[in-house]
Design an enzyme around this catalytic site. Structure first.
Site, mmCIF file in Angstrom:
data_model
loop_
_atom_site.group_PDB
_atom_site.id
_atom_site.type_symbol
_atom_site.label_atom_id
_atom_site.label_comp_id
_atom_site.label_asym_id
_atom_site.label_seq_id
_atom_site.Cartn_x
_atom_site.Cartn_y
_atom_site.Cartn_z
ATOM 1 N N ILE A 85 -62.383 128.606 36.079
ATOM 2 C CA ILE A 85 -62.470 128.826 34.629
ATOM 3 C C ILE A 85 -63.149 127.616 33.973
ATOM 4 O O ILE A 85 -63.974 127.770 33.071
ATOM 5 C CB ILE A 85 -61.075 129.102 34.033
ATOM 6 C CG1 ILE A 85 -60.433 130.295 34.769
ATOM 7 C CG2 ILE A 85 -61.173 129.410 32.543
ATOM 8 C CD1 ILE A 85 -59.002 130.580 34.407
ATOM 9 N N ASP A 93 -62.930 115.640 37.500
ATOM 10 C CA ASP A 93 -62.325 116.515 38.508
ATOM 11 C C ASP A 93 -62.183 115.708 39.797
ATOM 12 O O ASP A 93 -63.086 114.939 40.143
ATOM 13 C CB ASP A 93 -63.245 117.724 38.741
ATOM 14 C CG ASP A 93 -62.528 118.914 39.349
ATOM 15 O OD1 ASP A 93 -62.545 119.996 38.738
ATOM 16 O OD2 ASP A 93 -61.944 118.774 40.459
ATOM 17 N N GLY A 141 -61.573 122.160 43.253
ATOM 18 C CA GLY A 141 -62.850 122.528 42.632
ATOM 19 C C GLY A 141 -64.014 122.257 43.572
ATOM 20 O O GLY A 141 -63.841 121.736 44.681
ATOM 21 N N ALA A 147 -55.003 122.181 37.309
ATOM 22 C CA ALA A 147 -53.566 122.366 37.557
ATOM 23 C C ALA A 147 -53.351 122.948 38.939
ATOM 24 O O ALA A 147 -54.236 123.591 39.499
ATOM 25 C CB ALA A 147 -52.975 123.322 36.520
ATOM 26 N N TYR A 204 -43.936 126.780 38.385
ATOM 27 C CA TYR A 204 -45.290 126.779 37.809
ATOM 28 C C TYR A 204 -45.215 127.073 36.304
ATOM 29 O O TYR A 204 -45.754 126.313 35.480
ATOM 30 C CB TYR A 204 -46.158 127.820 38.533
ATOM 31 C CG TYR A 204 -47.468 128.080 37.840
ATOM 32 C CD1 TYR A 204 -48.390 127.058 37.644
ATOM 33 C CD2 TYR A 204 -47.781 129.352 37.350
ATOM 34 C CE1 TYR A 204 -49.587 127.295 36.985
ATOM 35 C CE2 TYR A 204 -48.979 129.593 36.695
ATOM 36 C CZ TYR A 204 -49.873 128.564 36.509
ATOM 37 O OH TYR A 204 -51.060 128.801 35.853
#
Ligand code: UDP
Length: 324
Positions: free
Chosen positions: A12, A31, A36, A74, A140
């Site tokens: 996203i 990041d 990722g 996350a 979570y």
């Protein structure tokens, strides 16, 4: 504006970077590439660091004169959060607190946060709006709700302008075919079906056919990742003029069952996928569908790719890219 996208190498987050760049914003990605992909960072410089690394974050905020932070990084596997909750509190709560502290120390006062439908727990109404009680049923969801509570406090105490966007089921990919969903392991329905269609030896099953829904399988609200990116941009503009902490639920308001998604996938790939029925997956509520009335009214958000076939088609186009 100068925008730091934390987790911008992810699914996203990378779509957000593209959307921000198209809207004329200057993008910097932070990041640690734990989940990722370097190849997904195409619309701004990559700072390879963890969000919990206060020194690296502070330096990035100063060096790039960051005005807004959008936070997508996350740990997000419900099952893993049940067996390793400390990991979720460390990555999602403690590291986010460190990010917020670095922003506070460096005078950055606008924040957009990726939250989740998991903050609601078992739905008490067919459509989940922002008034629905938040009673997460896994670590979570607890970790995301904990951040929302921090943001509410920070808005009051420090004047932080914060927005939490609770996504339902993000899916699809942008038309450019440059970026898309690529998780390891992949747990989500649509990419699992498509990876199976593309020839991967994934053991995909329909999880449960005895739910009290129209065909016995779970209903979810699938929302196109580009529509999510649009909503973030609108939230950014809104919180720029509207102080305080705001929460919005983001979905299409239309749910599809697992079997309906399977049929859409079979239609798109042009053949039967031969997916067997299996038992329920633990922790799956029968139905999770958003009321996005608030986002539509307050932000003027209009999802443009709400049709499940279009969502699956876009995901399939990405899965067939050589880059995938
Ligand atoms: N699902 C399934 N088989 C799979 C993966 C998911 O039947 O291999 C079902 C799952 O039980 C849920 C729906 O598909 O009802 C969407 O699951 P997903 O993991 O994509 O998203 P979630 O709703 O859990 O966030």
């Amino acid at each position: 504006m100068n925008v730091l996208v934390v987790g911008g190498a992810g699914y996203i987050g990378s779509h957000m970077c593209k959307r921000l760049a198209e809207a004329g914003h200057h993008v910097v990605v932070l990041d640690n590439l734990s989940t990722g992909h370097r190849s997904a960072v195409q619309w701004g410089e990559l700072v390879e660091a963890s969000l919990g690394d206060g020194g690296a974050v502070a330096q990035t905020l100063r060096q790039h004169r960051i005005e807004v932070v959008m936070h997508f990084a996350a740990s997000s596997l419900v099952g893993e959060s049940m067996t390793d909750p400390y990991r979720y509190y460390a990555n999602n709560v403690s590291a986010t607190l460190s990010l917020l502290q670095a922003m506070h120390d460096n005078g950055v006062s606008q924040f957009v946060f990726s939250s989740t439908a998991a903050v609601f727990g078992e739905p008490e109404t067919a459509l989940i709006d922002e008034q629905h009680p938040c009673r997460p049923i896994n670590p979570y969801g607890n970790s995301k709700l904990a951040v929302e509570l921090m943001l509410d406090d920070a808005a009051r105490a420090y004047g932080l302008r914060a927005t939490a966007l609770r996504y339902f089921n993000a899916a699809g990919a942008c038309d450019s075919r440059l970026i898309g969903e690529k998780h390891e392991p992949e747990t989500h329905l649509i990419p699992r079906l498509l990876r199976r269609a593309a020839g991967e030896a994934l053991d995909v099953k329909v999880f449960g056919t005895d739910y009290a829904t129209r065909d016995g399988t779970c209903v979810r609200d699938y929302v196109h990742v580009c529509d999510l990116a649009d909503a973030h941009l609108l939230a950014l503009e809104y919180s720029h003029v509207q102080p305080g902490f705001h929460r919005f639920n983001l979905g299409n308001g239309d749910g599809y069952t697992v079997l309906e998604v399977l049929r859409a996938a079979e239609d798109v790939v042009g053949r039967s996928l031969d997916i067997p029925h299996g038992p329920r997956r633990a922790g799956d509520p029968a139905m999770l569908v958003a009321s996005s009335d608030k986002a539509r009214k307050v932000l003027g958000w209009r999802p443009r790719r709400a049709d499940i076939r279009q969502i699956v088609e876009d995901a399939w186009a990405w899965h067939q890219q050589p880059a995938y």
